[in-house]
Design an enzyme around this catalytic site. Structure first.
Site, PDB file in Angstrom:
ATOM      1  N   HIS A 161       0.754  -1.223   0.020  1.00  0.00           N
ATOM      2  CA  HIS A 161      -0.065  -0.164   0.111  1.00  0.00           C
ATOM      3  C   HIS A 161       0.766   1.215  -0.005  1.00  0.00           C
ATOM      4  CE1 HIS A 161      -3.696  -2.354   0.625  1.00  0.00           C
ATOM      5  NE2 HIS A 161      -3.242  -2.609   1.688  1.00  0.00           N
ATOM      6  N   ASP A 197      -2.327 -10.859  -2.200  1.00  0.00           N
ATOM      7  CA  ASP A 197      -2.898 -10.419  -1.064  1.00  0.00           C
ATOM      8  C   ASP A 197      -4.597 -10.141  -1.245  1.00  0.00           C
ATOM      9  OD1 ASP A 197      -1.939  -8.913   1.818  1.00  0.00           O
ATOM     10  OD2 ASP A 197      -3.674  -8.030   1.253  1.00  0.00           O
ATOM     11  N   HIS A 199      -6.328  -7.448  -0.175  1.00  0.00           N
ATOM     12  CA  HIS A 199      -6.372  -6.220  -0.139  1.00  0.00           C
ATOM     13  C   HIS A 199      -5.670  -5.709  -1.607  1.00  0.00           C
ATOM     14  CE1 HIS A 199      -6.662  -6.581   3.926  1.00  0.00           C
ATOM     15  NE2 HIS A 199      -7.798  -5.928   4.007  1.00  0.00           N
ATOM     16  N   ASP A 286      -4.313 -13.255   3.783  1.00  0.00           N
ATOM     17  CA  ASP A 286      -5.387 -12.588   4.496  1.00  0.00           C
ATOM     18  C   ASP A 286      -6.677 -13.154   3.657  1.00  0.00           C
ATOM     19  OD1 ASP A 286      -4.432  -8.918   3.779  1.00  0.00           O
ATOM     20  OD2 ASP A 286      -4.551 -10.952   2.506  1.00  0.00           O
TER      21      ASP A 286
HETATM   22  N1  FKS Z   1     -12.714  -2.656   7.379  1.00  0.00           N
HETATM   23  C1  FKS Z   1     -11.601  -2.149   6.817  1.00  0.00           C
HETATM   24  C2  FKS Z   1     -10.455  -1.970   7.721  1.00  0.00           C
HETATM   25  C3  FKS Z   1      -8.971  -1.903   6.915  1.00  0.00           C
HETATM   26  N2  FKS Z   1      -7.820  -1.901   7.931  1.00  0.00           N
HETATM   27  C4  FKS Z   1      -6.437  -1.769   7.240  1.00  0.00           C
HETATM   28  C5  FKS Z   1      -6.209  -2.977   6.382  1.00  0.00           C
HETATM   29  C6  FKS Z   1      -4.726  -3.097   5.843  1.00  0.00           C
HETATM   30  C7  FKS Z   1      -4.300  -4.189   5.168  1.00  0.00           C
HETATM   31  C8  FKS Z   1      -2.858  -4.132   4.979  1.00  0.00           C
HETATM   32  C9  FKS Z   1      -2.618  -5.556   3.920  1.00  0.00           C
HETATM   33  O1  FKS Z   1      -2.939  -6.579   4.432  1.00  0.00           O
HETATM   34  O2  FKS Z   1      -3.066  -5.240   2.603  1.00  0.00           O
HETATM   35  C10 FKS Z   1      -0.725  -5.457   3.813  1.00  0.00           C
HETATM   36  F1  FKS Z   1      -0.581  -6.532   2.931  1.00  0.00           F
HETATM   37  F2  FKS Z   1      -0.562  -4.361   3.608  1.00  0.00           F
HETATM   38  F3  FKS Z   1      -0.419  -5.841   4.953  1.00  0.00           F
HETATM   39 ZN    ZN Z   2      -3.985  -7.538   3.015  1.00  0.00          ZN
END
Ligand code: FKS
Ligand code: ZN
Length: 344
Positions: A161, A197, A199, A286
């Protein structure tokens, strides 16, 4: 396959995060890395080595110098302004129609200028951990450039990110982007970055969006309903020379293997057509059915299938760890992926 990891990466130890507007216990914690290390050792997966040291040069090929200077100076500036909180949260940002050509002098203004969310606090040792995590990725890239067929960079804090000039989503330096650029500078003409991932890798996409020499592909939860929300739609194909070298596969909440694996197939076909010299995998776990913050339904044994499918591409492959928050299962799911890759 060797693993690269430094205990310095444990020094970033956030206590809290703001998630969905609430102050909650932090999810991106040092024990994530410990669980993967423990599993690697339990199955005697392979050698675990410390990262080499690098100057800031390969990091500055991807990130703006004022941003890196901010990250490295931040804690001194924070304490010099008399702030006593043990971790710093951004809470105001230059969103559309606001100015980003002037960086504020006051630390909270700086913090917002260089970030995009409130879920990524900075602490006294964040810079040390983040730099070492990037060096872990760079060491993996160097090993690939020296002829290794595969390597696993156990990066934590994660990176996908992180943009050229701002942090967020637990990410400060874009480890996968820094590694891909290093590979480009050390013999690879074309590099594919495949982000699996849960996200969207918004930072990695933005960094390579106008480039044809690095193909970016991402399978992720639809940004219409999931973090990071504001990038990752299927119509984002790249721009200028980069047109057609950006491929997003957004999928709905609840996606099971049967659906997810079709996007994996499509991504692999695009990589085969692009013919990269090397593959970088942004490996987040995740997508797991029990992940506390995510909503895909992959089972532990299906992570082996991811590794097996990627191995069929027959490319030198550098795995870079990203997310995964079901800490108890993170080691198994991560090592399952690497095992599947190696078994072929
Ligand atoms: N309900 C939404 C809550 C979102 N909270 C932040 C999530 C961040 C994910 C980070 C990630 O898993 O993408 C990384 F790989 F970068 F670590
Ligand atoms: Zn993630």
């Amino acid at each position: 396959m060797k693993t690269i990891f430094s205990p310095d990466q444990m020094l970033h130890a956030p206590q809290f995060e703001v998630s969905d507007g609430k102050l909650e216990p932090a999810k991106e914690i040092p024990s994530r890395a410990q669980m993967v290390l423990d599993r690697l050792k339990a199955v005697q997966f392979g050698e675990i080595i410390e990262p080499r040291s690098f100057s800031l040069d390969p990091i500055l090929k991807i990130h703006a110098s004022d941003y890196i200077e901010f990250l490295s100076d931040f804690w001194r500036l924070w304490t010099e302004e008399g702030r006593t909180e043990q971790e710093a949260f951004p809470f105001v940002w230059p969103v559309r129609q606001l100015r980003t050509d002037i960086v504020p002098d006051q630390i909270d203004g700086k913090l917002g200028h260089y970030s995009f969310d409130a879920g990524t606090p900075m602490g006294p040792h964040t810079w040390t951990a983040v730099r070492r995590s990037a060096e872990t990725a760079l060491t993996g890239a160097a090993m690939m450039a020296e002829g290794a067929r595969s390597a696993f960079a156990l990066c934590r804090p994660p990176g996908h990110h992180a943009h050229k000039s701002f942090f967020g989503g637990y990410c400060f330096i874009n480890n996968a982007a820094v590694a891909a650029q290093y590979l480009r500078d050390h013999g690879a003409k074309r590099v594919s970055v495949f982000d699996v991932d849960y996200h969207h890798g918004n930072g990695t996409q933005a960094i390579f969006y106008d480039r044809a020499d690095v193909q970016f592909l991402s399978i992720h939860a639809d940004p219409k309903v999931e973090f990071p929300y504001y990038l990752g739609h299927a119509d984002e194909k790249g721009v200028g020379e980069g047109e057609e070298f950006n491929l997003n596969y957004p999928l709905p909440h609840g996606t099971p293997w049967e659906v997810w694996s079709r996007a994996l197939e499509e991504g692999c076909a695009s990589i085969e057509a692009y013919k990269p010299d090397v593959l970088v995998v942004s490996l987040g776990m995740d997508t797991f059915e029990k992940d506390p913050i995510s909503q895909f339904k992959l089972k532990s044994e299906e992570f082996n299938l991811i590794g097996e499918r990627l191995a069929k591409l027959g490319l030198p492959t550098l795995f870079i760890m990203e997310g995964g928050y079901a800490v108890e299962d993170l080691g198994v799911n991560c090592v399952n992926t690497l095992t599947g890759f190696r078994q072929r």
